[in-house]
Write a protein that holds these residues in place. Sequence first.
Motif: not given
Lengths: 306, 195
Positions: B158, B87, B174, B89, B172, B27, B160, B30
Amino acid sequence: MNAIDTLSNIANTQLIYADNLRFCLVGSNKIPYTINGANAKPNNEQDFVSFMEILDAKDLENYAGVGISIKASKVCAIDVDHCFSEAFSFESIDERGKYVYEKFKDLAYIEFSFSGKGMRVLFEQCDIENYVDKYYVKNSVCNIEYYQPSGSARYVTVTGRAIADNSIKSSKDFKSVIIEFLDKYMIRPHNSNQNVKIEPKNEDKDITQLMKIVKTHLFKSIAFQNMWFNCRYEYNIGRKFEGQGESEHDLALISYIYQNITTSKELIRLVFEQSEYYKTKDSAHKRKWLLNNYRYYDTIFKRLLS
Amino acid sequence: MEDFNLDDLLGQVNMNGVSAESTGYQDLPNGYYLCEVETASLEKSKNTGLPMVKFGLKVVQNGIIEVTDEDGNVYLQRTKGTKNRKIFKYYILDPNKDFEKAVKSVISDLLKFEGAEPGSELLGEILRDDEGKLITPSTDILVGCLEVIIGSTIYVKSETSPSKKNPNEKVTWTNLIGWGRADKLELLSVPAEEE
Protein backbone atom coordinates in the motif's frame (compact mmCIF):
# COMPACT_ATOMS: atom_id res chain seq x y z
CA MET A 1 10.36 -32.55 -47.82
CA ASN A 2 14.09 -32.08 -48.41
CA ALA A 3 16.41 -29.65 -50.16
CA ILE A 4 15.67 -31.21 -53.55
CA ASP A 5 11.92 -30.58 -53.12
CA THR A 6 12.61 -27.03 -51.98
CA LEU A 7 14.87 -26.26 -54.93
CA SER A 8 12.24 -27.70 -57.24
CA ASN A 9 9.61 -25.44 -55.66
CA ILE A 10 11.88 -22.42 -55.99
CA ALA A 11 12.46 -23.17 -59.65
CA ASN A 12 8.72 -22.70 -60.20
CA THR A 13 8.61 -19.24 -58.63
CA GLN A 14 9.87 -15.76 -59.42
CA LEU A 15 12.78 -16.41 -57.06
CA ILE A 16 14.51 -18.27 -59.88
CA TYR A 17 14.96 -14.96 -61.70
CA ALA A 18 16.58 -13.25 -58.71
CA ASP A 19 20.20 -13.91 -59.64
CA ASN A 20 21.43 -11.97 -56.60
CA LEU A 21 20.12 -14.55 -54.15
CA ARG A 22 22.84 -16.46 -52.34
CA PHE A 23 22.00 -19.87 -50.93
CA CYS A 24 23.14 -22.35 -48.34
CA LEU A 25 21.86 -25.77 -47.35
CA VAL A 26 19.93 -26.21 -44.12
CA GLY A 27 19.94 -29.31 -41.92
CA SER A 28 16.94 -30.67 -40.05
CA ASN A 29 18.39 -28.98 -36.96
CA LYS A 30 18.18 -25.61 -38.78
CA ILE A 31 21.97 -25.36 -38.94
CA PRO A 32 23.21 -23.81 -42.21
CA TYR A 33 25.76 -25.64 -44.35
CA THR A 34 27.90 -24.75 -47.35
CA ILE A 35 27.65 -26.80 -50.52
CA ASN A 36 30.74 -28.67 -49.30
CA GLY A 37 29.01 -29.81 -46.14
CA ALA A 38 30.88 -27.48 -43.78
CA ASN A 39 29.02 -25.21 -41.35
CA ALA A 40 28.07 -21.98 -43.10
CA LYS A 41 28.70 -18.80 -41.16
CA PRO A 42 25.87 -16.29 -41.67
CA ASN A 43 28.39 -13.42 -41.53
CA ASN A 44 30.61 -14.95 -44.25
CA GLU A 45 29.22 -14.13 -47.68
CA GLN A 46 31.58 -16.65 -49.29
CA ASP A 47 29.66 -19.50 -47.67
CA PHE A 48 26.59 -18.68 -49.78
CA VAL A 49 26.31 -19.46 -53.46
CA SER A 50 24.05 -18.91 -56.45
CA PHE A 51 21.05 -21.09 -57.26
CA MET A 52 22.91 -22.89 -60.06
CA GLU A 53 25.83 -23.66 -57.77
CA ILE A 54 23.64 -25.06 -55.00
CA LEU A 55 22.06 -27.44 -57.50
CA ASP A 56 25.51 -29.03 -57.83
CA ALA A 57 25.82 -29.71 -54.10
CA LYS A 58 26.28 -33.32 -53.08
CA ASP A 59 23.74 -35.31 -51.09
CA LEU A 60 20.98 -32.74 -51.41
CA GLU A 61 18.47 -35.32 -50.24
CA ASN A 62 20.19 -35.35 -46.84
CA TYR A 63 19.36 -31.71 -46.16
CA ALA A 64 15.97 -30.48 -44.94
CA GLY A 65 15.94 -27.33 -47.06
CA VAL A 66 17.80 -24.27 -48.22
CA GLY A 67 18.36 -20.78 -46.92
CA ILE A 68 19.55 -17.42 -48.23
CA SER A 69 21.95 -14.91 -46.72
CA ILE A 70 20.25 -11.55 -46.21
CA LYS A 71 23.53 -9.69 -46.54
CA ALA A 72 24.98 -11.59 -49.48
CA SER A 73 21.66 -11.55 -51.33
CA LYS A 74 21.05 -7.88 -50.57
CA VAL A 75 17.40 -8.50 -49.79
CA CYS A 76 15.06 -7.51 -47.00
CA ALA A 77 12.92 -10.07 -45.22
CA ILE A 78 9.91 -10.07 -42.95
CA ASP A 79 9.14 -13.15 -40.88
CA VAL A 80 5.70 -13.48 -39.33
CA ASP A 81 5.80 -16.47 -36.98
CA HIS A 82 2.81 -18.72 -36.51
CA CYS A 83 0.29 -16.64 -38.40
CA PHE A 84 -1.44 -19.69 -39.88
CA SER A 85 -3.29 -21.88 -37.44
CA GLU A 86 -3.18 -24.70 -39.99
CA ALA A 87 0.00 -25.46 -41.91
CA PHE A 88 -0.04 -24.23 -45.49
CA SER A 89 -3.67 -23.05 -45.17
CA PHE A 90 -3.96 -19.43 -46.25
CA GLU A 91 -7.54 -19.29 -44.96
CA SER A 92 -6.29 -19.88 -41.43
CA ILE A 93 -4.32 -16.63 -41.45
CA ASP A 94 -4.47 -14.38 -38.36
CA GLU A 95 -4.71 -10.57 -38.11
CA ARG A 96 -0.95 -9.99 -38.18
CA GLY A 97 -0.48 -12.17 -41.22
CA LYS A 98 -3.44 -10.59 -42.94
CA TYR A 99 -2.06 -7.10 -42.36
CA VAL A 100 1.40 -7.97 -43.69
CA TYR A 101 -0.03 -9.88 -46.65
CA GLU A 102 -2.35 -7.04 -47.66
CA LYS A 103 0.50 -4.53 -47.39
CA PHE A 104 2.97 -6.48 -49.53
CA LYS A 105 0.92 -8.82 -51.74
CA ASP A 106 1.47 -6.72 -54.87
CA LEU A 107 4.96 -5.52 -54.05
CA ALA A 108 7.00 -8.47 -52.83
CA TYR A 109 7.46 -12.22 -52.92
CA ILE A 110 5.55 -13.95 -50.11
CA GLU A 111 5.73 -17.63 -49.15
CA PHE A 112 4.89 -20.11 -46.43
CA SER A 113 7.62 -20.86 -43.93
CA PHE A 114 9.19 -24.27 -43.55
CA SER A 115 6.58 -25.42 -41.03
CA GLY A 116 3.76 -23.94 -43.11
CA LYS A 117 2.54 -21.95 -40.12
CA GLY A 118 4.60 -18.82 -40.70
CA MET A 119 4.96 -16.36 -43.52
CA ARG A 120 8.04 -14.87 -45.12
CA VAL A 121 8.22 -11.77 -47.30
CA LEU A 122 11.25 -11.08 -49.48
CA PHE A 123 12.02 -7.92 -51.47
CA GLU A 124 14.75 -5.57 -52.54
CA GLN A 125 14.48 -2.04 -51.19
CA CYS A 126 16.88 0.50 -49.71
CA ASP A 127 17.96 0.04 -46.13
CA ILE A 128 16.15 2.07 -43.47
CA GLU A 129 18.78 4.38 -41.95
CA ASN A 130 19.51 4.17 -38.20
CA TYR A 131 17.11 1.26 -38.08
CA VAL A 132 18.02 -0.13 -34.65
CA ASP A 133 17.62 3.27 -32.99
CA LYS A 134 13.95 3.31 -33.83
CA TYR A 135 12.83 -0.26 -34.51
CA TYR A 136 13.23 -3.79 -33.24
CA VAL A 137 14.89 -6.40 -35.41
CA LYS A 138 12.77 -8.98 -33.62
CA ASN A 139 9.55 -8.09 -31.82
CA SER A 140 9.16 -10.98 -29.42
CA VAL A 141 5.68 -9.92 -28.41
CA CYS A 142 4.04 -10.14 -31.80
CA ASN A 143 6.65 -12.59 -33.16
CA ILE A 144 7.60 -10.60 -36.21
CA GLU A 145 11.14 -10.05 -37.46
CA TYR A 146 12.54 -7.61 -40.00
CA TYR A 147 15.93 -8.00 -41.65
CA GLN A 148 17.75 -5.69 -43.99
CA PRO A 149 21.16 -6.22 -45.62
CA SER A 150 23.10 -3.56 -43.71
CA GLY A 151 22.07 -4.77 -40.26
CA SER A 152 21.84 -8.45 -40.64
CA ALA A 153 24.43 -11.20 -40.73
CA ARG A 154 21.58 -13.68 -40.86
CA TYR A 155 20.17 -16.28 -43.13
CA VAL A 156 16.52 -17.18 -43.61
CA THR A 157 15.13 -20.43 -44.93
CA VAL A 158 13.19 -20.33 -48.19
CA THR A 159 10.64 -22.89 -49.25
CA GLY A 160 9.35 -21.88 -52.67
CA ARG A 161 5.78 -22.45 -51.35
CA ALA A 162 4.63 -19.13 -52.78
CA ILE A 163 1.60 -17.23 -51.53
CA ALA A 164 2.27 -14.11 -53.64
CA ASP A 165 4.67 -15.02 -56.41
CA ASN A 166 6.08 -11.60 -57.29
CA SER A 167 9.57 -10.67 -58.28
CA ILE A 168 11.68 -9.56 -55.34
CA LYS A 169 12.99 -6.76 -57.58
CA SER A 170 10.27 -4.13 -57.66
CA SER A 171 10.55 -1.08 -59.87
CA LYS A 172 8.64 0.87 -57.23
CA ASP A 173 10.08 2.55 -54.20
CA PHE A 174 7.75 1.35 -51.46
CA LYS A 175 9.69 2.61 -48.48
CA SER A 176 6.55 4.35 -47.18
CA VAL A 177 4.75 0.98 -47.05
CA ILE A 178 7.66 -0.55 -45.15
CA ILE A 179 7.67 2.36 -42.68
CA GLU A 180 3.92 1.96 -42.09
CA PHE A 181 4.45 -1.70 -41.30
CA LEU A 182 7.45 -0.96 -39.05
CA ASP A 183 5.58 1.81 -37.21
CA LYS A 184 2.75 -0.60 -36.52
CA TYR A 185 4.69 -3.64 -35.37
CA MET A 186 8.37 -2.95 -34.85
CA ILE A 187 8.73 0.48 -33.26
CA ARG A 188 10.62 0.74 -29.97
CA PRO A 189 8.92 2.59 -27.12
CA HIS A 190 10.12 6.16 -26.64
CA ASN A 191 12.38 6.54 -23.61
CA SER A 192 11.06 9.72 -21.96
CA ASN A 193 14.07 9.89 -19.63
CA GLN A 194 16.57 10.18 -22.43
CA ASN A 195 16.94 13.95 -22.17
CA VAL A 196 17.24 14.04 -18.37
CA LYS A 197 20.76 14.86 -17.25
CA ILE A 198 21.94 12.34 -14.67
CA GLU A 199 24.52 13.50 -12.14
CA PRO A 200 27.28 11.04 -11.24
CA LYS A 201 26.07 8.82 -8.44
CA ASN A 202 27.63 6.28 -6.07
CA GLU A 203 30.60 5.65 -8.33
CA ASP A 204 32.84 5.21 -5.29
CA LYS A 205 30.72 2.53 -3.61
CA ASP A 206 31.38 -1.19 -3.74
CA ILE A 207 28.90 -3.82 -4.83
CA THR A 208 27.87 -4.70 -1.26
CA GLN A 209 26.95 -1.10 -0.54
CA LEU A 210 25.09 -0.80 -3.82
CA MET A 211 23.06 -3.93 -3.12
CA LYS A 212 21.77 -2.30 0.07
CA ILE A 213 20.53 0.57 -2.06
CA VAL A 214 18.99 -1.95 -4.46
CA LYS A 215 17.17 -3.54 -1.52
CA THR A 216 15.61 -0.21 -0.58
CA HIS A 217 14.48 0.43 -4.12
CA LEU A 218 13.00 -3.05 -4.32
CA PHE A 219 11.02 -2.36 -1.17
CA LYS A 220 9.66 0.90 -2.54
CA SER A 221 9.10 0.27 -6.23
CA ILE A 222 6.80 -2.33 -7.78
CA ALA A 223 8.10 -1.40 -11.23
CA PHE A 224 11.68 -2.08 -10.14
CA GLN A 225 10.61 -5.37 -8.55
CA ASN A 226 9.09 -6.43 -11.87
CA MET A 227 12.32 -5.61 -13.65
CA TRP A 228 14.63 -7.16 -11.05
CA PHE A 229 12.89 -10.45 -10.42
CA ASN A 230 12.23 -13.08 -12.99
CA CYS A 231 9.17 -11.44 -14.48
CA ARG A 232 8.74 -13.38 -17.67
CA TYR A 233 5.18 -14.48 -16.99
CA GLU A 234 2.58 -14.09 -19.62
CA TYR A 235 1.30 -10.72 -18.53
CA ASN A 236 4.10 -8.40 -17.61
CA ILE A 237 2.20 -5.33 -16.45
CA GLY A 238 5.27 -3.35 -15.45
CA ARG A 239 5.72 0.07 -16.94
CA LYS A 240 8.21 0.76 -19.70
CA PHE A 241 8.59 -2.78 -20.77
CA GLU A 242 5.09 -4.14 -20.75
CA GLY A 243 5.09 -7.13 -22.93
CA GLN A 244 8.51 -6.32 -24.44
CA GLY A 245 11.23 -8.75 -25.24
CA GLU A 246 14.48 -9.51 -23.55
CA SER A 247 16.49 -6.61 -24.97
CA GLU A 248 13.91 -4.07 -23.83
CA HIS A 249 13.83 -5.65 -20.40
CA ASP A 250 17.65 -5.41 -20.28
CA LEU A 251 17.51 -1.75 -21.26
CA ALA A 252 14.76 -0.92 -18.75
CA LEU A 253 16.59 -2.54 -15.82
CA ILE A 254 19.97 -1.08 -16.74
CA SER A 255 18.35 2.31 -17.22
CA TYR A 256 16.77 2.13 -13.76
CA ILE A 257 20.08 1.18 -12.16
CA TYR A 258 21.79 4.07 -13.96
CA GLN A 259 19.19 6.63 -12.89
CA ASN A 260 18.76 5.44 -9.31
CA ILE A 261 21.61 3.28 -8.06
CA THR A 262 24.92 4.16 -9.71
CA THR A 263 26.20 5.83 -12.85
CA SER A 264 29.45 3.83 -13.01
CA LYS A 265 29.35 1.68 -16.15
CA GLU A 266 31.22 -1.20 -14.54
CA LEU A 267 29.19 -1.12 -11.34
CA ILE A 268 25.92 -1.00 -13.28
CA ARG A 269 26.93 -4.21 -15.00
CA LEU A 270 27.85 -5.86 -11.70
CA VAL A 271 24.56 -4.81 -10.10
CA PHE A 272 22.60 -5.99 -13.13
CA GLU A 273 24.27 -9.38 -12.88
CA GLN A 274 23.05 -9.70 -9.29
CA SER A 275 19.44 -9.50 -10.42
CA GLU A 276 17.29 -12.60 -10.44
CA TYR A 277 16.28 -11.56 -13.93
CA TYR A 278 19.88 -11.88 -15.15
CA LYS A 279 20.52 -15.11 -13.25
CA THR A 280 17.55 -16.77 -14.93
CA LYS A 281 18.48 -15.81 -18.50
CA ASP A 282 18.68 -18.85 -20.74
CA SER A 283 22.06 -19.96 -22.08
CA ALA A 284 21.62 -18.22 -25.44
CA HIS A 285 20.90 -14.85 -23.82
CA LYS A 286 23.68 -15.32 -21.28
CA ARG A 287 26.07 -16.07 -24.12
CA LYS A 288 24.91 -12.91 -25.89
CA TRP A 289 25.57 -10.93 -22.71
CA LEU A 290 29.09 -12.30 -22.22
CA LEU A 291 30.15 -12.33 -25.88
CA ASN A 292 33.17 -10.28 -26.96
CA ASN A 293 33.78 -8.77 -23.55
CA TYR A 294 30.23 -7.53 -23.01
CA ARG A 295 29.87 -5.91 -26.42
CA TYR A 296 26.06 -6.14 -26.19
CA TYR A 297 26.17 -4.29 -22.84
CA ASP A 298 28.37 -1.61 -24.43
CA THR A 299 25.66 -1.08 -27.06
CA ILE A 300 22.96 -0.73 -24.41
CA PHE A 301 25.07 1.67 -22.35
CA LYS A 302 25.65 3.85 -25.41
CA ARG A 303 21.91 3.94 -26.05
CA LEU A 304 21.43 5.00 -22.45
CA LEU A 305 23.73 7.96 -22.84
CA SER A 306 22.54 9.03 -26.28
CA MET B 1 -22.52 3.96 33.22
CA GLU B 2 -19.05 5.16 34.12
CA ASP B 3 -18.84 8.86 35.11
CA PHE B 4 -16.60 11.03 32.91
CA ASN B 5 -16.02 14.72 32.29
CA LEU B 6 -16.72 15.33 28.61
CA ASP B 7 -14.96 18.70 28.59
CA ASP B 8 -11.78 17.07 29.91
CA LEU B 9 -11.93 14.41 27.25
CA LEU B 10 -12.61 16.89 24.45
CA GLY B 11 -9.67 19.02 25.60
CA GLN B 12 -7.29 16.14 24.93
CA VAL B 13 -8.24 15.72 21.25
CA ASN B 14 -5.54 16.78 18.74
CA MET B 15 -7.34 18.62 15.92
CA ASN B 16 -4.31 18.86 13.61
CA GLY B 17 -5.10 17.68 10.07
CA VAL B 18 -8.86 17.65 10.49
CA SER B 19 -10.85 19.20 7.65
CA ALA B 20 -14.20 18.85 5.92
CA GLU B 21 -12.65 16.04 3.85
CA SER B 22 -11.38 14.02 6.81
CA THR B 23 -12.64 10.44 6.99
CA GLY B 24 -11.52 9.88 10.53
CA TYR B 25 -8.99 7.26 9.39
CA GLN B 26 -5.25 7.73 8.99
CA ASP B 27 -3.79 6.52 5.71
CA LEU B 28 -1.98 3.23 6.09
CA PRO B 29 1.76 3.86 6.30
CA ASN B 30 3.45 3.00 3.01
CA GLY B 31 4.49 -0.61 3.35
CA TYR B 32 3.45 -4.22 3.02
CA TYR B 33 0.42 -5.77 4.69
CA LEU B 34 -0.54 -9.40 5.05
CA CYS B 35 -4.24 -9.50 4.22
CA GLU B 36 -7.07 -11.99 4.12
CA VAL B 37 -9.52 -11.81 1.26
CA GLU B 38 -12.87 -11.16 2.92
CA THR B 39 -14.79 -10.49 -0.28
CA ALA B 40 -14.05 -10.88 -3.96
CA SER B 41 -16.74 -10.17 -6.50
CA LEU B 42 -17.58 -9.14 -10.02
CA GLU B 43 -20.15 -6.36 -9.85
CA LYS B 44 -21.25 -3.10 -11.42
CA SER B 45 -19.69 0.15 -10.34
CA LYS B 46 -22.32 2.33 -8.65
CA ASN B 47 -20.74 5.44 -10.15
CA THR B 48 -20.25 4.40 -13.74
CA GLY B 49 -22.31 1.23 -14.20
CA LEU B 50 -19.19 -0.44 -15.62
CA PRO B 51 -18.29 -3.99 -14.63
CA MET B 52 -15.57 -4.19 -12.04
CA VAL B 53 -13.77 -6.74 -9.93
CA LYS B 54 -13.64 -5.76 -6.28
CA PHE B 55 -11.47 -7.22 -3.54
CA GLY B 56 -12.27 -6.52 0.13
CA LEU B 57 -9.14 -7.28 2.16
CA LYS B 58 -8.59 -7.32 5.90
CA VAL B 59 -5.12 -6.70 7.31
CA VAL B 60 -4.33 -9.68 9.53
CA GLN B 61 -0.89 -8.64 10.77
CA ASN B 62 0.61 -5.26 11.52
CA GLY B 63 2.27 -3.98 8.37
CA ILE B 64 5.95 -3.89 7.45
CA ILE B 65 7.67 -0.61 6.78
CA GLU B 66 11.25 0.40 6.05
CA VAL B 67 13.03 2.52 8.64
CA THR B 68 16.44 4.18 8.63
CA ASP B 69 18.38 4.56 11.85
CA GLU B 70 20.79 7.33 12.86
CA ASP B 71 23.71 5.59 11.18
CA GLY B 72 21.87 5.33 7.86
CA ASN B 73 21.20 1.60 8.23
CA VAL B 74 17.93 0.53 6.68
CA TYR B 75 15.85 -2.28 8.09
CA LEU B 76 12.30 -3.59 8.12
CA GLN B 77 10.03 -3.36 11.10
CA ARG B 78 6.36 -3.71 11.95
CA THR B 79 3.99 -0.78 12.18
CA LYS B 80 1.52 -0.61 15.03
CA GLY B 81 -2.24 -0.21 14.94
CA THR B 82 -2.75 -1.39 11.36
CA LYS B 83 -4.07 -4.89 12.07
CA ASN B 84 -7.75 -5.34 11.18
CA ARG B 85 -7.73 -2.32 8.86
CA LYS B 86 -9.56 -2.77 5.59
CA ILE B 87 -8.11 -2.37 2.11
CA PHE B 88 -10.19 -2.34 -1.06
CA LYS B 89 -8.91 -2.96 -4.55
CA TYR B 90 -10.90 -2.31 -7.71
CA TYR B 91 -10.31 -3.30 -11.31
CA ILE B 92 -12.61 -1.35 -13.62
CA LEU B 93 -13.35 -3.31 -16.79
CA ASP B 94 -14.17 -0.50 -19.18
CA PRO B 95 -14.89 -1.84 -22.69
CA ASN B 96 -13.80 1.51 -24.12
CA LYS B 97 -10.58 2.00 -22.23
CA ASP B 98 -7.73 -0.45 -21.66
CA PHE B 99 -10.16 -3.37 -21.22
CA GLU B 100 -7.59 -6.00 -22.15
CA LYS B 101 -4.99 -4.50 -19.83
CA ALA B 102 -7.48 -4.46 -16.95
CA VAL B 103 -8.43 -8.10 -17.51
CA LYS B 104 -4.77 -9.08 -17.67
CA SER B 105 -4.21 -7.20 -14.43
CA VAL B 106 -6.97 -9.17 -12.72
CA ILE B 107 -5.65 -12.49 -13.99
CA SER B 108 -2.07 -11.58 -13.10
CA ASP B 109 -3.18 -10.84 -9.53
CA LEU B 110 -5.29 -14.00 -9.29
CA LEU B 111 -2.22 -16.00 -10.26
CA LYS B 112 -0.40 -14.64 -7.22
CA PHE B 113 -2.55 -16.64 -4.81
CA GLU B 114 -0.65 -19.68 -3.69
CA GLY B 115 -2.00 -23.21 -3.41
CA ALA B 116 -1.34 -25.76 -0.69
CA GLU B 117 2.11 -26.48 -2.06
CA PRO B 118 4.52 -23.51 -1.72
CA GLY B 119 5.11 -22.02 -5.16
CA SER B 120 1.98 -23.60 -6.67
CA GLU B 121 -0.84 -21.50 -8.13
CA LEU B 122 -4.13 -21.74 -6.26
CA LEU B 123 -5.99 -21.12 -9.50
CA GLY B 124 -3.59 -22.85 -11.87
CA GLU B 125 -5.93 -25.71 -12.74
CA ILE B 126 -8.76 -23.31 -13.52
CA LEU B 127 -6.84 -20.67 -15.43
CA ARG B 128 -4.42 -22.88 -17.39
CA ASP B 129 -5.01 -25.49 -20.08
CA ASP B 130 -3.39 -28.93 -20.18
CA GLU B 131 -0.23 -27.44 -21.63
CA GLY B 132 0.03 -24.87 -18.90
CA LYS B 133 -0.99 -21.98 -21.14
CA LEU B 134 -3.31 -19.34 -19.73
CA ILE B 135 -6.87 -19.47 -21.01
CA THR B 136 -9.08 -16.51 -21.79
CA PRO B 137 -11.58 -16.64 -18.91
CA SER B 138 -15.33 -16.46 -19.31
CA THR B 139 -17.50 -14.58 -16.81
CA ASP B 140 -18.33 -17.86 -15.05
CA ILE B 141 -14.67 -18.79 -14.73
CA LEU B 142 -13.79 -15.34 -13.44
CA VAL B 143 -16.56 -15.44 -10.85
CA GLY B 144 -15.51 -18.95 -9.87
CA CYS B 145 -11.93 -17.82 -9.34
CA LEU B 146 -13.06 -14.93 -7.17
CA GLU B 147 -15.03 -17.32 -4.98
CA VAL B 148 -12.04 -19.61 -4.58
CA ILE B 149 -9.73 -16.90 -3.25
CA ILE B 150 -12.07 -15.83 -0.44
CA GLY B 151 -10.35 -16.66 2.83
CA SER B 152 -6.89 -16.78 1.21
CA THR B 153 -4.09 -14.60 2.44
CA ILE B 154 -1.77 -12.48 0.37
CA TYR B 155 0.64 -9.63 0.86
CA VAL B 156 -0.41 -6.21 -0.36
CA LYS B 157 1.81 -3.20 -0.95
CA SER B 158 0.00 0.00 0.00
CA GLU B 159 1.41 3.34 -1.01
CA THR B 160 -0.21 6.75 -0.59
CA SER B 161 1.25 9.77 -2.31
CA PRO B 162 0.14 13.21 -3.54
CA SER B 163 -1.89 13.10 -6.71
CA LYS B 164 -0.01 14.34 -9.78
CA LYS B 165 -3.14 16.15 -10.93
CA ASN B 166 -3.72 17.89 -7.60
CA PRO B 167 -0.94 17.78 -4.99
CA ASN B 168 -3.48 18.63 -2.26
CA GLU B 169 -5.20 15.32 -2.87
CA LYS B 170 -3.83 11.88 -2.18
CA VAL B 171 -3.81 8.74 -4.25
CA THR B 172 -3.40 5.28 -2.76
CA TRP B 173 -1.87 2.51 -4.84
CA THR B 174 -2.57 -1.08 -3.84
CA ASN B 175 -0.57 -3.90 -5.41
CA LEU B 176 -0.89 -7.60 -4.64
CA ILE B 177 2.40 -9.33 -3.98
CA GLY B 178 2.87 -13.03 -4.58
CA TRP B 179 4.30 -15.19 -1.79
CA GLY B 180 7.44 -15.93 -3.73
CA ARG B 181 8.18 -12.27 -4.14
CA ALA B 182 7.28 -11.55 -0.51
CA ASP B 183 9.91 -14.09 0.43
CA LYS B 184 12.51 -12.46 -1.84
CA LEU B 185 11.72 -9.08 -0.30
CA GLU B 186 12.39 -10.72 3.09
CA LEU B 187 8.91 -9.86 4.36
CA LEU B 188 8.46 -13.37 5.71
CA SER B 189 11.47 -13.02 7.97
CA VAL B 190 10.15 -9.95 9.79
CA PRO B 191 9.01 -11.28 13.18
CA ALA B 192 5.30 -11.09 13.89
CA GLU B 193 4.38 -8.83 16.78
CA GLU B 194 1.53 -9.10 19.22
CA GLU B 195 -0.43 -5.84 19.43
